[in-house]
Design a protein around this motif. Structure first.
Motif, short mmCIF file in Angstrom:
data_model
loop_
_atom_site.label_atom_id
_atom_site.label_comp_id
_atom_site.label_asym_id
_atom_site.label_seq_id
_atom_site.Cartn_x
_atom_site.Cartn_y
_atom_site.Cartn_z
N ALA A 137 19.16 19.07 101.43
CA ALA A 137 18.95 19.29 100.00
C ALA A 137 18.26 18.08 99.36
O ALA A 137 17.35 18.24 98.52
N GLU A 138 18.65 16.88 99.74
CA GLU A 138 18.01 15.67 99.18
C GLU A 138 16.54 15.60 99.58
O GLU A 138 15.70 15.25 98.76
N ASP B 25 13.15 15.88 97.12
CA ASP B 25 12.08 14.89 97.08
C ASP B 25 10.69 15.51 97.19
O ASP B 25 9.71 14.93 96.70
N VAL B 26 10.56 16.66 97.84
CA VAL B 26 9.25 17.22 98.15
C VAL B 26 9.00 18.59 97.52
O VAL B 26 8.02 19.25 97.84
N TYR B 27 9.87 19.03 96.61
CA TYR B 27 9.76 20.35 95.99
C TYR B 27 9.72 20.15 94.49
O TYR B 27 10.57 19.48 93.92
N GLU C 100 17.51 28.09 104.46
CA GLU C 100 18.77 28.49 103.82
C GLU C 100 19.08 27.62 102.60
O GLU C 100 19.39 28.13 101.52
N VAL C 101 18.99 26.31 102.76
CA VAL C 101 19.30 25.39 101.66
C VAL C 101 18.26 25.54 100.54
O VAL C 101 18.60 25.62 99.37
N ARG C 102 16.99 25.60 100.92
CA ARG C 102 15.94 25.75 99.91
C ARG C 102 16.10 27.04 99.13
O ARG C 102 16.02 27.06 97.90
N ASP C 103 16.37 28.13 99.82
CA ASP C 103 16.53 29.42 99.16
C ASP C 103 17.72 29.40 98.21
O ASP C 103 17.63 29.90 97.10
N PHE C 104 18.83 28.81 98.63
CA PHE C 104 20.05 28.80 97.82
C PHE C 104 19.92 27.85 96.62
O PHE C 104 20.32 28.20 95.52
N MET C 105 19.34 26.67 96.84
CA MET C 105 19.35 25.66 95.79
C MET C 105 18.06 25.56 94.99
O MET C 105 18.07 25.10 93.85
N ARG D 196 28.53 20.09 105.99
CA ARG D 196 28.33 19.68 104.60
C ARG D 196 27.34 18.52 104.50
O ARG D 196 26.46 18.51 103.66
N GLU D 197 27.50 17.53 105.39
CA GLU D 197 26.61 16.37 105.37
C GLU D 197 25.17 16.79 105.68
O GLU D 197 24.22 16.28 105.08
#
Length: 139
Positions: free
Chosen positions: A32-33, A37-39, A66-71, A25-26
């Motif tokens: 994600a943070e 900042d860069v997207y 994975e995180v970029r695609d999901f969020m 999770r961390e």
């Protein structure tokens, strides 16, 4: 003849490849943070990519994807990088054509030089024959 006794090779222990650790999770929060900042709304801000974010954070690129695609959505190409890639591709094609032309012209230059040397040799032979004829005619 002396015979040598070969030592049998000892079996080498093979290491099992460690499976990459799973994203916690961390980890997701940190990735994600960073992406936030860069997207911007549709794509990474130049020069950022999934790979660059992963290297910056020291995490696997798959985590970032994975995180970029999901969020944030699909990995739309960074327009600056896309233009740079297009320019590089065009330059690369022009450079390869230049190299091929240079090789062809270099080979043609060698052939022309050899032809020139052959013509010069033949001219020297003809000139020597003319000089002999002139000398013999003055006897």
């Amino acid at each position: 003849m002396a015979s040598r006794k070969l030592k049998s090779a000892s079996p080498v222990a093979t290491k099992q490849a460690e499976s990459p650790r799973e994203m916690q999770r961390e980890d997701r929060r940190i990735v994600a943070e960073k992406i936030a900042d860069v997207y911007d709304d549709h794509a990474y801000i130049a020069p950022w990519t999934d790979d660059l974010v992963a290297r910056d954070l020291g995490v696997p690129c798959a985590w970032v994807a994975e995180v970029r695609d999901f969020m944030f959505g699909p990995a739309n190409e960074n327009p600056v990088l896309a233009e740079n890639a297009r320019q590089f591709s065009a330059w690369s094609a022009d450079y390869e054509k230049f190299r091929a032309d240079l090789t062809a012209h270099t080979e043609q230059g060698k052939q022309l030089r050899n032809t020139s040397l052959d013509l010069q040799r033949r001219a020297d032979d003809i000139r020597a024959q003319q000089n002999r004829i002139v000398r013999e005619g003055k006897l």
